[in-house]
Write an enzyme that holds these catalytic residues in place. Sequence first.
Site, short mmCIF file in Angstrom:
data_model
loop_
_atom_site.label_atom_id
_atom_site.label_comp_id
_atom_site.label_asym_id
_atom_site.label_seq_id
_atom_site.Cartn_x
_atom_site.Cartn_y
_atom_site.Cartn_z
N GLN A 127 31.41 23.86 -29.59
CA GLN A 127 31.80 23.96 -27.81
C GLN A 127 30.63 23.51 -27.24
O GLN A 127 29.66 23.89 -27.15
CB GLN A 127 32.05 25.34 -27.73
N SER A 130 27.33 24.79 -22.51
CA SER A 130 26.19 25.13 -21.88
C SER A 130 25.19 23.92 -22.09
O SER A 130 25.04 22.97 -22.95
CB SER A 130 25.62 26.18 -22.54
N GLU A 246 37.55 33.12 -25.45
CA GLU A 246 36.31 33.52 -25.90
C GLU A 246 36.08 34.71 -25.63
O GLU A 246 35.59 35.70 -26.53
CB GLU A 246 35.17 32.68 -25.39
C1 LIG Z 1 24.35 33.46 -29.69
C2 LIG Z 1 25.10 32.54 -28.81
C3 LIG Z 1 25.80 31.53 -29.11
C4 LIG Z 1 26.05 30.46 -28.23
N1 LIG Z 1 27.11 29.71 -28.39
C5 LIG Z 1 27.56 28.77 -27.59
C6 LIG Z 1 28.20 27.65 -27.84
O1 LIG Z 1 28.57 27.34 -29.06
N2 LIG Z 1 28.59 26.86 -27.11
C7 LIG Z 1 28.11 26.91 -25.66
O2 LIG Z 1 28.47 25.85 -24.76
N3 LIG Z 1 27.24 27.76 -25.43
C8 LIG Z 1 26.76 28.88 -26.32
N4 LIG Z 1 26.10 29.83 -25.73
C9 LIG Z 1 25.48 29.67 -24.54
C10 LIG Z 1 25.97 31.20 -23.53
O3 LIG Z 1 27.13 30.86 -23.06
C11 LIG Z 1 25.26 31.12 -22.23
O4 LIG Z 1 23.99 31.59 -22.87
C12 LIG Z 1 25.59 32.03 -21.14
O5 LIG Z 1 26.68 31.20 -20.53
C13 LIG Z 1 24.28 32.25 -20.36
O6 LIG Z 1 23.84 30.97 -19.82
P1 LIG Z 1 22.33 30.68 -19.96
O7 LIG Z 1 21.97 31.04 -21.24
O8 LIG Z 1 21.89 29.26 -19.12
O9 LIG Z 1 21.71 31.77 -18.92
P2 LIG Z 1 21.66 31.88 -17.11
O10 LIG Z 1 22.98 31.43 -16.61
O11 LIG Z 1 20.40 30.89 -16.72
O12 LIG Z 1 21.17 33.29 -16.91
C14 LIG Z 1 20.07 33.84 -16.88
C15 LIG Z 1 19.91 35.38 -16.41
O13 LIG Z 1 20.50 35.23 -15.15
C16 LIG Z 1 21.38 35.88 -14.74
N5 LIG Z 1 22.38 35.36 -13.79
C17 LIG Z 1 22.80 34.02 -13.65
N6 LIG Z 1 23.68 33.79 -12.60
C18 LIG Z 1 23.57 35.08 -12.01
C19 LIG Z 1 24.43 35.84 -10.92
N7 LIG Z 1 25.30 34.95 -10.08
N8 LIG Z 1 24.45 37.02 -10.70
C20 LIG Z 1 23.44 37.49 -11.54
N9 LIG Z 1 22.88 37.06 -12.25
C21 LIG Z 1 23.03 35.94 -12.69
C22 LIG Z 1 22.25 35.92 -16.13
O14 LIG Z 1 23.03 37.17 -16.04
C23 LIG Z 1 21.22 35.93 -16.95
O15 LIG Z 1 20.50 37.37 -17.10
C24 LIG Z 1 25.68 30.75 -26.74
C25 LIG Z 1 24.79 31.78 -26.50
C26 LIG Z 1 24.23 32.51 -27.65
C27 LIG Z 1 23.26 33.63 -27.04
#
Ligand SMILES: Cc1cc2nc3c(=O)[nH]c(=O)nc-3n(C[C@H](O)[C@H](O)[C@H](O)COP(=O)(O)OP(=O)(O)OC[C@H]3O[C@@H](n4cnc5c(N)ncnc54)[C@H](O)[C@@H]3O)c2cc1C
Lengths: 401, 375
Positions: A127, A130, A246
């Site tokens: 996928q 991100s 998902e």
């Molecule tokens: C084990 C694992 C596997 C994964 N596998 C995949 C994959 O296969 N493919 C893929 O595409 N992605 C994958 N992901 C990514 C996952 O979807 C993202 O980590 C997730 O969507 C959060 O995005 P970010 O990491 O950029 O955090 P951010 O979006 O930057 O968030 C950082 C913090 O800010 C907070 N935050 C952000 N916006 C807001 C808001 N509007 N209000 C309040 N708080 C907010 C969040 O809750 C979080 O606490 C994976 C993640 C993990 C941990």
Amino acid sequence: MDLDDTPDQAAWRTEVRQWLARHQSDAPPARGDFEDPAYVEVRRSWQRSLTEAGLVGVTWPEEHGGRGRGPVDQVIINQEMARAGVPGHLDVIGIGLMGPCIIAHGSDEQRARYLAPMLHGDEVWCQLFSEPAAGSDLAGVQTRAVEQADGSWRLTGQKVWTTSAQFAAFGMCLARTDPDAVKHQGLTMFIVPMDAPGITVRGLRQISGEAEFNEVFLDDVTVTDDMVVGGVRGGWKAALTVLMFERMMIGAGAETIGFRPDRVATALAAAGADDPRVCHRLGELTAELLAVRYGGFRSLTALSRGQIPGPEAGLAKITTVNALIAAADLVCDTLGPGALTDEEWGYMTSFLPGLKSAGGTEQILRTTIGERVLGLPAEPRVDKGVPFRELRTRQIAEVAA
Amino acid sequence: MNFALSDEQEFLREAARDALGRVATLAAARDALEDPAAILDLWPVAVKAGWPGLLISEPAGGAGLGTFDALLVAERLGAVLARVPFIGLMPATALLDRAAHPCLEAVATGERRPVFVPARPPVSGAESWTVEDGHGRSAPAPRVIRSGAHPRLDGQAAYVIDAPDADLLVVAATDATGSPVAAVVDAMQVQPVAAYDASRSVGHVTFDNVPAELLDVDSAELTDAWYLVQALIAAEAVGTVEAALGVSVSYAKDRYAFGRAIGSYQAVKHEIVEVLRRLENARALQFYAGWARDSRPAEFPLAASAARSVAGNALDFAARAMINVHGGIGATWEHDAPLVFRRAQLTRRLAGGHADATYRVGQAVLHNPRLVTAA
Ligand SMILES: Cc1cc2nc3c(=O)[nH]c(=O)nc-3n(C[C@H](O)[C@H](O)[C@H](O)COP(=O)(O)OP(=O)(O)OC[C@H]3O[C@@H](n4cnc5c(N)ncnc54)[C@H](O)[C@@H]3O)c2cc1C
């Protein structure tokens, strides 16, 4: 109101159970190192056997290689596999998310080309959603796809946290085709061959020390126009389908994400831990996990009646992950610091914190559920109606200031 | 597999909602805090709705419905904090029905009001059957003495739910060997307790060597009756949480601060969603418990304990969240939030308390880890 199998479901359960009894001894260990190609290979051939037995993608329509069965029949498979202690199919992301996305939004040619090898484990999927600057705010992806004179597309950008990218054959990639449109509208979904020139996959080590996910660089990767899924500018709709599946997958219970609460209780019992504090903590987390199981049966009933699962499925995800975190803590508190380097408990302790973010962070889920399920007023959005290009310029200026 | 309500169950729930909708139960709960005379007598409502006979079999004059149905009614009672002696009544009728007691018809018609006096079954061999002593400790369950021609009952139990509303008690007691027996008594002393929650009837009961009739039920049935109390308390809490959630949501939409509805602030929104999460979990377990007692009796102790634990915690949380969301008004008698809060505070400490239910879930899985595996 009846949780017993119907005669048809009972017959299905027997079929699954008998097959598993005959083939259980061929099953690979449920846990292994995905960086080790040999382990990936045995998991791949196990998926092939499961598919040949008709146990993968059972809810897919028959014309697409599935069995056209109801969601309950899938649950029966999950239950029987957990009971037998064998792993399920290798390509969780393909079977669970990308297959349904192609079935819903793909062309006939795409269905004919990709679904069968996906089912058999010959081509595993990942996928590519991100990015470093787009996670929760997924519609903010910056990977650019530019149309070429011959109708093909050229993709450039960086993806991150991509599970299974190290052995995937294809990725489902969300990219920006129109930076002048409002952000959700300028997106398109592409199928990207992971061996295409210009793709670099680099493993990212997680807390556990393992590298189950990766960063993926796309550097002028060319894909033909028949790789667009759901039409140009139809990317957000296709992405929403994936996100819905998902949430359901992660919220479907502890076993489906690979953790066995019964093993927690067994470990505590073996350690002779039955003082009231341990019992209380175990009781609390067990009750929550039971609630997810029976709540799951409620949503399954709705699903069987043709209702589409709403964002409330995210509640089960929140409960499951937090209860499992409490379970890992309890085991390690009881067994002492040595448990942190134990294969099973150490992995559980280290893996779960990340799972709070995967598939939607807790904050994002709570906001969505509050607004869409309870009808609470939305937060003010400064990005509404603004062309993506302008948003970026604004953001750069704000961070610099 | 089908985990939804049947049409009949939907109807039962709606009928309960309608019947209770015609009575100002919340106002009564508030007024009764100062003036016990304000307590509404809801018995006629209960009798008209057929609730006393709900679990009584049809030949004995009842409706012959199941546990699941009883829990749906409990849920509706909880939603409006209705003071109906339902938690005491249901296990009493279940036991009387098992024993095919001659009073059943009079109970089904509402002439007699039996209430169950529960005793906590032992978790391990080292424990015995206990009741509450009134000071936060446990005491031995009342004892049946069989020395004379007729059995007699001696002992006491504190904070018995619904006891003041009874004219007949079905008591979980023990015999000389400590084995549980069910004793029916009508000559008892019940001292009503001016409780923290005026919407709940609670009393201390004393048996001073009074004549008792022994019911032909066994230890398993008395154990089951304890867990039925747990499941009823859980279902009732589900109704209360649902109502509290509704009030909190609508206030969060209507109340403005800093130019925005307060429900648009994440701190408020997420706290309310936490109420929803706990409610959904509690309701799933209510359904599990209702189904298990009739279809998987071996799982009922686990299901009922888990339901009580999760619903009890949900009610605590929902009551506090309701106060928080409302700000100052939520902490005054003007509002319903304190009524919900008082309900939560008292109930979490009755019938073993919800912490005991949590403990029992832990004990059950420690001894049989397979209880938590799917299928
Ligand atoms: C084990 C694992 C596997 C994964 N596998 C995949 C994959 O296969 N493919 C893929 O595409 N992605 C994958 N992901 C990514 C996952 O979807 C993202 O980590 C997730 O969507 C959060 O995005 P970010 O990491 O950029 O955090 P951010 O979006 O930057 O968030 C950082 C913090 O800010 C907070 N935050 C952000 N916006 C807001 C808001 N509007 N209000 C309040 N708080 C907010 C969040 O809750 C979080 O606490 C994976 C993640 C993990 C941990």
